[in-house]
Design an enzyme around this catalytic site. Structure first.
Site, short mmCIF file in Angstrom:
data_model
loop_
_atom_site.label_atom_id
_atom_site.label_comp_id
_atom_site.label_asym_id
_atom_site.label_seq_id
_atom_site.Cartn_x
_atom_site.Cartn_y
_atom_site.Cartn_z
N GLY A 12 6.59 -81.54 28.95
CA GLY A 12 5.40 -81.33 29.79
C GLY A 12 5.26 -79.87 30.19
O GLY A 12 4.85 -79.54 31.29
N ALA A 13 5.59 -78.98 29.22
CA ALA A 13 5.69 -77.55 29.55
C ALA A 13 4.43 -76.76 29.19
O ALA A 13 4.44 -75.54 29.21
CB ALA A 13 6.91 -76.94 28.86
N ARG A 15 1.82 -76.71 30.97
CA ARG A 15 1.22 -76.19 32.22
C ARG A 15 2.08 -76.59 33.42
O ARG A 15 3.10 -77.26 33.27
CB ARG A 15 -0.21 -76.71 32.38
CG ARG A 15 -0.36 -78.22 32.31
CD ARG A 15 -1.81 -78.58 32.03
NE ARG A 15 -1.99 -80.00 31.79
CZ ARG A 15 -2.37 -80.88 32.72
NH1 ARG A 15 -2.58 -80.48 33.95
NH2 ARG A 15 -2.54 -82.15 32.41
N ASP A 62 5.12 -87.13 22.21
CA ASP A 62 4.89 -88.06 23.32
C ASP A 62 6.27 -88.57 23.74
O ASP A 62 6.92 -89.31 22.99
CB ASP A 62 4.00 -89.22 22.84
CG ASP A 62 3.79 -90.27 23.91
OD1 ASP A 62 4.43 -90.18 24.99
OD2 ASP A 62 2.99 -91.19 23.68
N VAL A 63 6.71 -88.18 24.94
CA VAL A 63 8.08 -88.52 25.34
C VAL A 63 8.29 -90.03 25.51
O VAL A 63 9.44 -90.49 25.55
CB VAL A 63 8.51 -87.78 26.64
CG1 VAL A 63 8.52 -86.28 26.44
CG2 VAL A 63 7.66 -88.19 27.83
N SER A 141 10.61 -86.87 42.84
CA SER A 141 9.51 -86.46 43.73
C SER A 141 9.80 -86.95 45.15
O SER A 141 10.50 -87.96 45.33
CB SER A 141 8.20 -87.11 43.25
OG SER A 141 7.18 -86.96 44.22
N TYR A 153 4.20 -94.73 40.62
CA TYR A 153 4.82 -93.39 40.57
C TYR A 153 6.08 -93.33 41.45
O TYR A 153 7.11 -92.79 41.04
CB TYR A 153 3.78 -92.38 41.03
CG TYR A 153 4.16 -90.93 40.95
CD1 TYR A 153 4.12 -90.22 39.75
CD2 TYR A 153 4.54 -90.22 42.10
CE1 TYR A 153 4.44 -88.87 39.69
CE2 TYR A 153 4.86 -88.88 42.06
CZ TYR A 153 4.81 -88.21 40.85
OH TYR A 153 5.13 -86.87 40.79
N ALA A 156 8.88 -95.17 39.79
CA ALA A 156 9.43 -94.40 38.67
C ALA A 156 10.29 -93.24 39.17
O ALA A 156 11.38 -92.99 38.66
CB ALA A 156 8.30 -93.87 37.78
N LYS A 157 9.81 -92.54 40.20
CA LYS A 157 10.55 -91.37 40.69
C LYS A 157 11.83 -91.77 41.42
O LYS A 157 12.83 -91.03 41.39
CB LYS A 157 9.65 -90.52 41.60
CG LYS A 157 8.50 -89.83 40.85
CD LYS A 157 8.97 -89.04 39.65
CE LYS A 157 7.99 -87.99 39.18
NZ LYS A 157 8.43 -87.32 37.94
P1 NAP Z 1 0.91 -81.43 35.38
O1 NAP Z 1 0.34 -80.09 35.76
O2 NAP Z 1 0.00 -82.61 35.33
O3 NAP Z 1 1.67 -81.27 33.99
C1 NAP Z 1 2.31 -82.35 33.38
C2 NAP Z 1 2.42 -82.08 31.89
O4 NAP Z 1 3.08 -83.22 31.28
C3 NAP Z 1 1.05 -81.95 31.21
O5 NAP Z 1 1.01 -80.82 30.36
C4 NAP Z 1 0.92 -83.24 30.43
O6 NAP Z 1 0.18 -83.17 29.24
C5 NAP Z 1 2.38 -83.52 30.08
N1 NAP Z 1 2.58 -84.90 29.67
C6 NAP Z 1 2.01 -86.03 30.19
N2 NAP Z 1 2.40 -87.11 29.51
C7 NAP Z 1 3.21 -86.69 28.52
C8 NAP Z 1 3.91 -87.34 27.47
N3 NAP Z 1 3.85 -88.67 27.31
N4 NAP Z 1 4.65 -86.59 26.62
C9 NAP Z 1 4.72 -85.25 26.75
N5 NAP Z 1 4.09 -84.57 27.73
C10 NAP Z 1 3.33 -85.28 28.60
O7 NAP Z 1 2.08 -81.87 36.36
P2 NAP Z 1 3.01 -81.01 37.37
O8 NAP Z 1 2.38 -81.06 38.70
O9 NAP Z 1 3.40 -79.73 36.76
O10 NAP Z 1 4.27 -81.98 37.45
C11 NAP Z 1 5.42 -81.85 36.61
C12 NAP Z 1 6.46 -82.89 37.01
O11 NAP Z 1 6.79 -82.72 38.40
C13 NAP Z 1 5.99 -84.33 36.86
O12 NAP Z 1 7.06 -85.14 36.46
C14 NAP Z 1 5.57 -84.68 38.27
O13 NAP Z 1 5.59 -86.07 38.47
C15 NAP Z 1 6.60 -83.93 39.09
N6 NAP Z 1 6.17 -83.64 40.46
C16 NAP Z 1 5.06 -82.90 40.72
C17 NAP Z 1 4.70 -82.68 42.05
C18 NAP Z 1 3.48 -81.87 42.43
O14 NAP Z 1 3.20 -81.78 43.64
N7 NAP Z 1 2.77 -81.27 41.51
C19 NAP Z 1 5.47 -83.19 43.09
C20 NAP Z 1 6.59 -83.95 42.77
C21 NAP Z 1 6.94 -84.17 41.45
P3 NAP Z 1 -1.43 -83.50 29.28
O15 NAP Z 1 -2.04 -82.35 29.99
O16 NAP Z 1 -1.81 -83.58 27.83
O17 NAP Z 1 -1.55 -84.81 30.01
#
Ligand code: NAP
Length: 252
Positions: A12-13, A15, A62-63, A141, A153, A156-157
């Protein structure tokens, strides 16, 4: 002395937190496989790493898909070398109150977060145990403690925390540590999507989140990348099975 350069996989790198983590691990001297659903979407992260003098490889995968994971990990091993650092960061949200949550939304979230971390870890550990060194970091999370509209969510977390502790017990003897980072509110597309869903302008949503946070600001992807950089370092070899909340205040 700097750490030995390794091969890292960050899922998921393309963005958000994953992109910041990939950049940080590359700056730490590691070659980084930038894994995301769409290989083309990985280009900006890969370019940023290579422009800064680092080594990176874009891998579309796709993970949650077993075959896709097997092909991706093999491509990393061939293209960069044996992966001994894995950051299970890929994530999605499909929020809704329980009575409105569809089975598909439940399964999709479990598939990416839990099945995805399982498949990626199982594939990568083969390289880590062979090398006698490994670092796995799972993204949990603060929602693991419960959050309205996030039954899928948060389950899962929370599940990832048990997964982390079990892998730490199983893999420790091979030089592999396994930890979880549990972010609080981080400013990314994911939290922007939540603001949109509840019909609040993102700026207002950020202000509200900052005022509810002891350090009086929201988190940035670099806050998480910094913690992950520590956990995958050689010096962190006695830290395993931990869940580190990076939330601008106390949570446990
Ligand atoms: P994000 O900006 O939505 O980025 C997530 C990335 O994962 C996206 O590039 C997405 O691709 C990719 N992805 C989704 N499904 C996938 C799959 N099946 N295989 C491979 N890649 C996949 O999310 P983020 O905010 O950076 O969050 C990153 C992690 O931190 C996540 O696990 C999230 O649950 C956790 N987290 C985030 C927050 C927060 O406040 N942001 C807080 C707690 C935990 P697409 O764009 O194509 O969908």
């Amino acid at each position: 002395m700097p750490d030995t350069p390794r091969v890292a996989i960050v899922t998921g790198a393309a963005r958000g937190i994953g992109a910041a983590t990939a950049l940080r691990l590359a700056a730490d001297g590691h070659a980084v496989a930038v894994v995301d659903l769409d290989e083309g979407a990985c280009a900006s992260t890969v370019d940023a790493i290579t422009e800064a003098g680092g080594r990176a490889l874009a891998v579309g995968a796709d993970v949650s898909d077993e075959e896709s994971v097997a092909v991706a990990v093999e491509a990393v091993a061939t293209g960069l070398g044996a992966p001994t650092i894995l950051v299970n960061n890929a994530g999605i949200i499909r929020d809704n109150l329980l009575f409105k949550m569809t089975t598909d939304d439940w399964d999709a979230v479990m598939g990416v977060h839990l099945r995805g971390a399982f498949l990626m870890s199982r594939a990568a550990q083969a390289h880590m145990t062979k090398e006698g060194f490994g670092r796995i970091v799972n993204l949990s999370s603060s929602s693991a403690q419960g959050n309205r509209g996030q039954a899928n969510y948060s389950a899962a977390k929370a599940g990832l925390q048990g997964f982390t502790k079990t892998l730490a017990i199983e893999l420790g003897r091979y030089g592999v540590t396994v930890n979880a980072v549990a972010p609080g509110f981080i400013q990314t597309d994911m939290t922007a999507a939540t603001a949109e869903r509840i019909g609040m302008p993102f700026e207002e949503f950020l202000k509200a989140a900052a005022s509810a946070t002891p350090v009086a600001r929201v988190g940035q992807p670099d806050d998480i990348a910094h913690t992950i950089s520590f956990l995958v370092s050689e010096g962190a070899g006695f830290v395993s099975g931990q869940v580190i909340y990076v939330a601008g205040g106390p949570l446990d």
